[in-house]
Design an enzyme around this catalytic site. Structure first.
Site, PDB file in Angstrom:
ATOM      1  CG  HIS A   1       7.875  -8.793  -0.012  1.00 29.63           C
ATOM      2  ND1 HIS A   1       7.221  -9.690  -0.794  1.00 29.63           N
ATOM      3  CD2 HIS A   1       7.325  -7.586  -0.283  1.00 29.63           C
ATOM      4  CE1 HIS A   1       6.330  -9.050  -1.528  1.00 29.63           C
ATOM      5  NE2 HIS A   1       6.366  -7.776  -1.233  1.00 29.63           N
TER       6      HIS A   1
HETATM    7  C1  UD1 Z   1       7.162  -2.695  -2.202  1.00 22.62           C
HETATM    8  C2  UD1 Z   1       5.656  -2.472  -2.368  1.00 22.62           C
HETATM    9  C3  UD1 Z   1       4.954  -3.823  -2.390  1.00 22.62           C
HETATM   10  C4  UD1 Z   1       5.554  -4.724  -3.438  1.00 22.62           C
HETATM   11  C5  UD1 Z   1       7.048  -4.852  -3.196  1.00 22.62           C
HETATM   12  C6  UD1 Z   1       7.716  -5.721  -4.235  1.00 22.62           C
HETATM   13  C7  UD1 Z   1       4.846  -0.384  -1.347  1.00 22.62           C
HETATM   14  C8  UD1 Z   1       4.044   0.209  -0.258  1.00 22.62           C
HETATM   15  N1  UD1 Z   1       5.094  -1.702  -1.265  1.00 22.62           N
HETATM   16  O1  UD1 Z   1       7.408  -3.215  -0.911  1.00 22.62           O
HETATM   17  O2  UD1 Z   1       3.594  -3.617  -2.673  1.00 22.62           O
HETATM   18  O3  UD1 Z   1       4.962  -6.013  -3.331  1.00 22.62           O
HETATM   19  O4  UD1 Z   1       7.633  -3.549  -3.228  1.00 22.62           O
HETATM   20  O5  UD1 Z   1       8.983  -6.126  -3.783  1.00 22.62           O
HETATM   21  O6  UD1 Z   1       5.239   0.322  -2.254  1.00 22.62           O
HETATM   22  N2  UD1 Z   1      15.209  -2.080   0.618  1.00 22.62           N
HETATM   23  C9  UD1 Z   1      16.544  -2.340   0.367  1.00 22.62           C
HETATM   24  N3  UD1 Z   1      16.920  -2.474  -0.933  1.00 22.62           N
HETATM   25  C10 UD1 Z   1      16.042  -2.381  -1.971  1.00 22.62           C
HETATM   26  C11 UD1 Z   1      14.686  -2.128  -1.682  1.00 22.62           C
HETATM   27  C12 UD1 Z   1      14.294  -1.991  -0.393  1.00 22.62           C
HETATM   28  O7  UD1 Z   1      17.362  -2.447   1.268  1.00 22.62           O
HETATM   29  O8  UD1 Z   1      16.454  -2.493  -3.127  1.00 22.62           O
HETATM   30  C13 UD1 Z   1      14.749  -1.883   2.001  1.00 22.62           C
HETATM   31  C14 UD1 Z   1      14.141  -0.486   2.181  1.00 22.62           C
HETATM   32  O9  UD1 Z   1      15.086   0.456   2.519  1.00 22.62           O
HETATM   33  C15 UD1 Z   1      13.110  -0.747   3.241  1.00 22.62           C
HETATM   34  C16 UD1 Z   1      12.681  -2.176   2.978  1.00 22.62           C
HETATM   35  O10 UD1 Z   1      13.703  -2.790   2.223  1.00 22.62           O
HETATM   36  O11 UD1 Z   1      13.704  -0.684   4.530  1.00 22.62           O
HETATM   37  C17 UD1 Z   1      11.361  -2.277   2.253  1.00 22.62           C
HETATM   38  O12 UD1 Z   1      11.362  -1.531   1.059  1.00 22.62           O
HETATM   39  P1  UD1 Z   1      10.030  -0.778   0.545  1.00 22.62           P
HETATM   40  O13 UD1 Z   1      10.430   0.339  -0.308  1.00 22.62           O
HETATM   41  O14 UD1 Z   1       9.121  -0.524   1.688  1.00 22.62           O
HETATM   42  O15 UD1 Z   1       9.361  -1.790  -0.424  1.00 22.62           O
HETATM   43  P2  UD1 Z   1       8.884  -3.295  -0.338  1.00 22.62           P
HETATM   44  O16 UD1 Z   1       8.769  -3.865   1.012  1.00 22.62           O
HETATM   45  O17 UD1 Z   1       9.755  -4.034  -1.303  1.00 22.62           O
END
Ligand code: UD1
Length: 391
Positions: free
Chosen positions: A215
């Site tokens: 991820h």
């Molecule tokens: C975050 C943490 C990472 C941790 C991870 C655990 C930061 C900088 N990174 O990354 O250190 O290892 O969580 O999973 O805080 N999204 C969805 N649904 C969700 C969550 C996210 O669709 O429930 C999408 C978001 O809109 C975004 C992408 O996934 O486009 C990434 O989400 P983001 O908030 O950047 O977090 P992680 O990649 O999960």
């Protein structure tokens, strides 16, 4: 989640407030939050907002619904931090907690740290002192910033504490506590009967499959790296090693754009799993392949081999016998084939090692430190009057 979207009437006053936003933060802080009972409050930023990424973790980890929902998910990093900070500040203005606790290195943790700092509320950083030295990772910046404003830094290992000393942080603010993931995992790991049912449902046999997760932006946002990882997983599947792959929402979107409508065959893609189900499969698999931070710790407690697919790691302790660090590409397959060639032998070797991340007592240690430093009313200094009254 069905709860208030903002804070109300000083709900945080004199509490120990946990600012959470993602799966790993819920998992790793739940054992500590539960120790504070009625005094614990939770502000949930909503960085992870899909039910499979958040709600199920509250239930499984024995936490009641959050006291405030900040709803900052699905935004840029700056917007997440900025919006969560403003909303937390409004909550804390109505009544300050005795202490704010954040965990790790997420955008949510940074927002919680800045909100506590802005109002002079004692800040506790659980999982302090990790360093990847990789300045391309937002997490590296988040954790450095949090460590430098925290009042109590709970370092999982001596090496983490040494990182903090090297940055000039006052050692009186630092305690080596172990990592709370050890007790979180030991509490949540399902019994063998439940594990056997899950394996049957997934159509795999104990010790004969690979469990993979990806991820990190370094892998998902680079089509070449993601394709190289999937090619190696596909090759393992073709060689008769089933590969189960619970897919993070970020990764699902990336896979769609790299593979269009033809997802890689031979890799079983599924929705994100709950914590208990994930641990059950991790305990029963032959090999883990992942770019996660938490899985590097969990592999050492479960004593399962792990291939970490990343440029760098902030958890070098895991590389001491349990894990190897590789870049996407043929190295994944080479290590995997070597580890899969003798699953019982690898398990016997790992059974003889101790997890470097602690003894399962990190949460009670941290609880005691918080009570002693931020909650126990200070014993009043004897004044001239009390001294004369007692003679
Ligand atoms: C975050 C943490 C990472 C941790 C991870 C655990 C930061 C900088 N990174 O990354 O250190 O290892 O969580 O999973 O805080 N999204 C969805 N649904 C969700 C969550 C996210 O669709 O429930 C999408 C978001 O809109 C975004 C992408 O996934 O486009 C990434 O989400 P983001 O908030 O950047 O977090 P992680 O990649 O999960």
């Amino acid at each position: 989640m069905s709860m208030s979207t903002s804070c109300h009437d000083g709900v945080f006053t004199d509490s120990v407030t946990f600012v959470l936003g993602t799966r790993p933060e819920i998992v790793k802080l739940a054992p500590l939050a539960r120790l504070f009972g009625e005094r614990a409050r939770v502000a949930y930023t909503g960085q992870h907002y899909d039910a499979l990424m958040s709600e199920i973790f509250f239930t499984e980890c024995g936490l009641r619904a959050p006291d405030a929902l900040l709803e900052v998910g699905g935004r840029t990093r700056a917007e997440q931090v900025g919006a969560a900070l403003c909303r937390l500040d409004r909550c804390f203005a109505e009544g300050a907690p005795s202490a704010v606790v954040v965990q790790g290195d997420t955008n949510s943790a940074l927002a919680g740290a800045l909100a506590a700092n802005a109002r002079g509320i004692p800040l506790v950083h659980v999982e302090a002192g990790l360093r990847s030295r990789d300045r391309a990772m937002p997490e590296e910046h988040n954790r450095i910033l949090i460590d430098h404003v925290a009042d109590l830094l709970c370092a999982p290992t001596e090496a983490n504490a040494a990182n903090l000393r090297a940055e000039g942080i006052d050692p009186r603010r630092v305690a080596v506590t172990g990592n709370t993931v050890v007790e979180a995992l030991l509490e949540a790991l399902p019994q063998p009967a439940r594990r056997a049912k899950l394996l049957a449902d997934a159509g795999v046999e104990s010790g004969r499959f690979v469990l993979a997760t990806v991820h990190r932006p370094e892998n998902t946002d680079d089509a070449g790296r993601l394709a190289a990882i999937m090619a190696e997983l596909t090759a393992l599947g073709e060689a008769g090693r089933p590969v189960l792959f619970p897919v993070h929402p970020r990764t699902r979107a990336a896979l769609r754009s790299v593979f269009r409508d033809e997802p890689p065959e031979r890799v079983v893609l599924c929705e994100p799993l709950g914590y208990r189900d994930f641990l059950a499969l991790a305990a029963e698999c032959a090999l883990l392949i992942s770019d996660s931070g938490g899985i590097q710790e969990e592999a050492t407690v479960l004593r399962r081999p792990l291939i970490v697919v990343r440029r760098s790691t902030e958890r070098p302790e895991a590389l001491d016998g349990f894990a190897v660090l590789v870049e996407p590409g043929p190295a994944i397959g080479e290590h995997a084939r070597a580890l899969l060639a003798d699953v019982p032998g690898v398990r016997r070797r790992l059974e003889g090692l101790r997890s470097p991340f602690g003894d399962g007592q990190a949460s009670p240690r941290i609880e005691a430190l918080i009570r002693e430093r931020f909650i126990t009313p200070a014993v009043p200094r004897p004044t001239a009057e009390t001294v004369s009254a007692s003679v």
